[in-house]
Design a protein around this motif. Structure first.
Motif, short mmCIF file in Angstrom:
data_model
loop_
_atom_site.label_atom_id
_atom_site.label_comp_id
_atom_site.label_asym_id
_atom_site.label_seq_id
_atom_site.Cartn_x
_atom_site.Cartn_y
_atom_site.Cartn_z
N GLU A 176 -10.52 -0.87 10.47
CA GLU A 176 -11.79 -1.61 10.00
C GLU A 176 -11.22 -2.39 8.83
OE1 GLU A 176 -15.73 0.11 8.94
OE2 GLU A 176 -15.19 -0.61 7.02
N ASN A 177 -10.75 -1.56 7.77
CA ASN A 177 -10.01 -2.44 6.47
C ASN A 177 -9.49 -3.62 6.97
OD1 ASN A 177 -7.61 -2.78 4.54
ND2 ASN A 177 -9.34 -1.70 3.46
N PHE A 178 -8.53 -3.79 8.03
CA PHE A 178 -7.73 -4.90 8.11
C PHE A 178 -8.52 -5.92 9.11
CE2 PHE A 178 -3.41 -4.62 6.90
CZ PHE A 178 -3.30 -3.49 6.27
N TYR A 217 -13.60 -8.05 1.63
CA TYR A 217 -14.59 -7.58 0.43
C TYR A 217 -13.89 -6.48 -0.50
CZ TYR A 217 -18.78 -6.07 -1.57
OH TYR A 217 -19.99 -5.74 -2.41
N HIS A 218 -13.00 -5.50 0.17
CA HIS A 218 -12.33 -4.80 -0.87
C HIS A 218 -11.21 -5.18 -1.78
CE1 HIS A 218 -9.17 -4.53 1.92
NE2 HIS A 218 -8.32 -3.92 1.05
N VAL A 219 -10.71 -6.53 -1.48
CA VAL A 219 -9.50 -6.82 -1.96
C VAL A 219 -9.67 -6.94 -3.71
CG1 VAL A 219 -8.03 -8.83 -2.24
CG2 VAL A 219 -8.52 -7.99 -0.10
N THR A 246 -10.21 -3.04 -4.97
CA THR A 246 -9.21 -2.21 -4.65
C THR A 246 -7.68 -2.48 -5.18
OG1 THR A 246 -10.17 -1.48 -2.87
CG2 THR A 246 -7.79 -1.08 -2.75
N HIS A 247 -7.65 -3.80 -5.02
CA HIS A 247 -6.16 -4.52 -5.44
C HIS A 247 -6.29 -5.13 -6.66
CE1 HIS A 247 -4.97 -3.03 -1.59
NE2 HIS A 247 -5.83 -3.75 -1.10
N ARG A 248 -7.16 -4.70 -7.67
CA ARG A 248 -7.32 -5.20 -8.91
C ARG A 248 -6.08 -5.37 -9.77
NH1 ARG A 248 -10.63 -8.52 -10.95
NH2 ARG A 248 -10.27 -8.51 -13.29
N ASP A 280 -2.83 1.41 -3.06
CA ASP A 280 -4.36 1.11 -3.40
C ASP A 280 -4.98 1.42 -2.12
OD1 ASP A 280 -3.20 -0.11 -5.65
OD2 ASP A 280 -3.64 -2.00 -4.97
N ASP A 281 -4.79 1.10 -0.91
CA ASP A 281 -5.66 1.23 0.40
C ASP A 281 -5.84 2.65 0.64
OD1 ASP A 281 -6.76 -1.23 0.61
OD2 ASP A 281 -4.66 -1.80 1.64
N THR A 282 -4.44 3.25 0.52
CA THR A 282 -4.35 4.65 1.12
C THR A 282 -5.28 5.49 0.36
OG1 THR A 282 -2.30 4.08 1.76
CG2 THR A 282 -2.68 6.13 1.86
#
Ligand code: FES
Ligand code: FE
Length: 442
Positions: free
Chosen positions: A203-205, A210-212, A215-217, A364-366
């Motif tokens: 789902e993340n991919f 929206y998480h970018v 999460t990837h701040r 970050d995602d993991t």
């Protein structure tokens, strides 16, 4: 699990809610193995990994070890990597090249077509009656490729791969079929085990730009990505058939400063020859393609590097479920074979810095996926009474985002990537597959 319970979950999903416990539940996991991973097309590798006759790679399809090899006629064959004598794993290497595979246990050997060709002490121990032709390796029931991507299916009666991919083929043509000579895998696929549920990683991919920004701040702070909180929302989220989805991300203006994802101008005439007008329109504006083929193949085509030195790279990944709360992650790096060597080298370094086991964005995602598991396995989160508020929220874009009829590609395209349309579609398809057998079982 009762059909009513799955039906109830589907109704919840229609409303934008998914019970939180589905990411840790062993019963759901077993159902998925039986009704999804035994029946859908699963990615095995890329044809560039098997260039010459005799080359082989070993992979996994759900829990089955698979041996893929190129035979003398240049055909790719896939077998259960298990010796037909006592069943030990036949090939113990990840890749290589050989004319015959000899079992490490009692020494039976097989050719590149999986036929048994040698038995130690042969007729002396088995007599004349044993017919070697009956003891070849067991082939994977269905193996088909599209744009060099090899998939296997344990279900003899599955629809053809191309039909299953459906509208996704149009987007695969842009990413994989734009260059003469196609794509090549560089290096070996990276592989590691993470605490995560495969539905959340997929789902993340396919459905979650929206998480970018949160999460990837760190990427924003390093000035690798813009500070605009809507930065990953621009473009279109496209809902495709069979639970597939793709986000076609652009800049805020819809135009890209780096046409064709910043690839050298020398490549452009080739792209313009191989793709149609609509595909070129999408490809000339996109900054990132990020999406997924249901159930567990995801991909990202992006540019990395500072402004002016951006290099495109494409990575594909499989989230192989090995437990409700564990996935084995496989990541392939791919690049256009036709690109100049120095471009490939820089692009590969950009990929390694950001994605793959040591990539900053990957980690970050993991971490978030592991935290979902940690917070979803306790008594409160696992309570199945749906009256409890033990659901995850899939309400974004529920009734305030309409499809954009002018988007040139196939699928239902929404004019923002910050929406849960693709996630809802993916989870509804997941539930449909889980329910299929239940209906038959009455
Ligand atoms: Fe392979 Fe015996 S198990 S030869
Ligand atoms: Fe991410």
């Amino acid at each position: 699990m009762k059909l009513e319970e799955l039906q109830q979950m589907k109704e919840k999903m229609e409303d934008g809610y998914l019970p939180q416990w589905v990411v840790t539940d062993p019963e759901i996991y077993n159902l998925e193995q039986e009704r999804i991973f035994s029946k859908t097309w699963l990615f095995l590798g890329h044809e560039s990994e098997l260039k010459e006759p005799g080359q082989f790679i070993t992979r996994m399809m759900a829990d089955d070890p698979i041996l893929l090899m190129k035979n003398k006629n240049g055909e790719i064959k896939a077998f259960l990597n298990s010796c037909s004598h006592r069943g030990t794993r036949l090939c113990t290497e990840d890749f290589g090249k050989k004319k015959t595979h000899t079992c490490p246990y009692h020494g039976w050997s097989y050719n590149l077509d999986g036929e048994l060709i040698g038995i130690v002490a042969g007729n002396k121990v088995y007599g004349e009656k044993m017919d070697k032709s009956e003891w070849g390796l067991r082939p994977v029931p269905r193996v088909e490729s599209y744009q060099g991507m090899i998939f296997g299916n344990l279900n003899f009666n599955a629809v053809p791969l191309e039909e299953y991919l459906g509208e996704m083929k149009w987007y695969f043509d842009i990413m994989l079929g734009r260059s003469d000579g196609g794509m090549e895998v560089r290096g070996l696929p990276q592989r590691w085990v993470a605490k995560a549920n495969w539905k959340m990683t997929s789902e993340n991919f396919a459905a979650d730009p929206y998480h970018v920004q949160t999460t990837h701040r760190s990427a924003v702070e390093m000035k690798l990505t813009p500070t605009d909180p809507l930065y990953a929302s621009y473009g279109h989220q496209v809902v495709l058939s069979n639970g597939h989805g793709i986000n076609v991300i652009t800049s805020a203006t819809g135009e890209s400063a780096n046409k064709y994802q910043g690839m050298p101008e020398s490549m452009w005439p080739m792209f313009e020859k191989n793709l149609n007008k609509e595909q070129l329109e999408v490809f000339s504006k996109v900054t990132n393609f990020v999406g997924g083929v249901f159930p567990n193949l995801s991909f990202l085509s992006s540019c990395s590097g500072s402004e002016g030195t951006k290099h495109n790279h494409l990575n594909f990944r499989v989230w192989r479920p090995i437990a409700p709360d564990k996935v084995e992650i496989w990541v392939w790096y791919m690049i256009d074979k036709e690109l100049p060597e120095d471009y490939k080298e820089k692009s590969y370094k950009g990929f390694l810095a950001t994605f793959g086991a040591a990539g900053t964005l990957e980690q970050d995602d993991t971490e978030n996926w592991a935290r979902i598991i940690e917070a979803s396995q306790g008594r409160m989160a696992r309570d199945r009474k749906l009256s409890y508020n033990n659901v995850a929220n899939y309400l974004m874009g529920f009734d305030n985002v309409e499809p954009d009829e002018n988007f040139p590609g196939p699928g239902i395209a929404y004019p923002t990537c910050y929406t849960d349309h693709a996630a809802r579609s993916m989870h509804k398809y997941w539930l449909e597959l889980l329910m299929k057998e239940s209906e038959g079982e009455g």
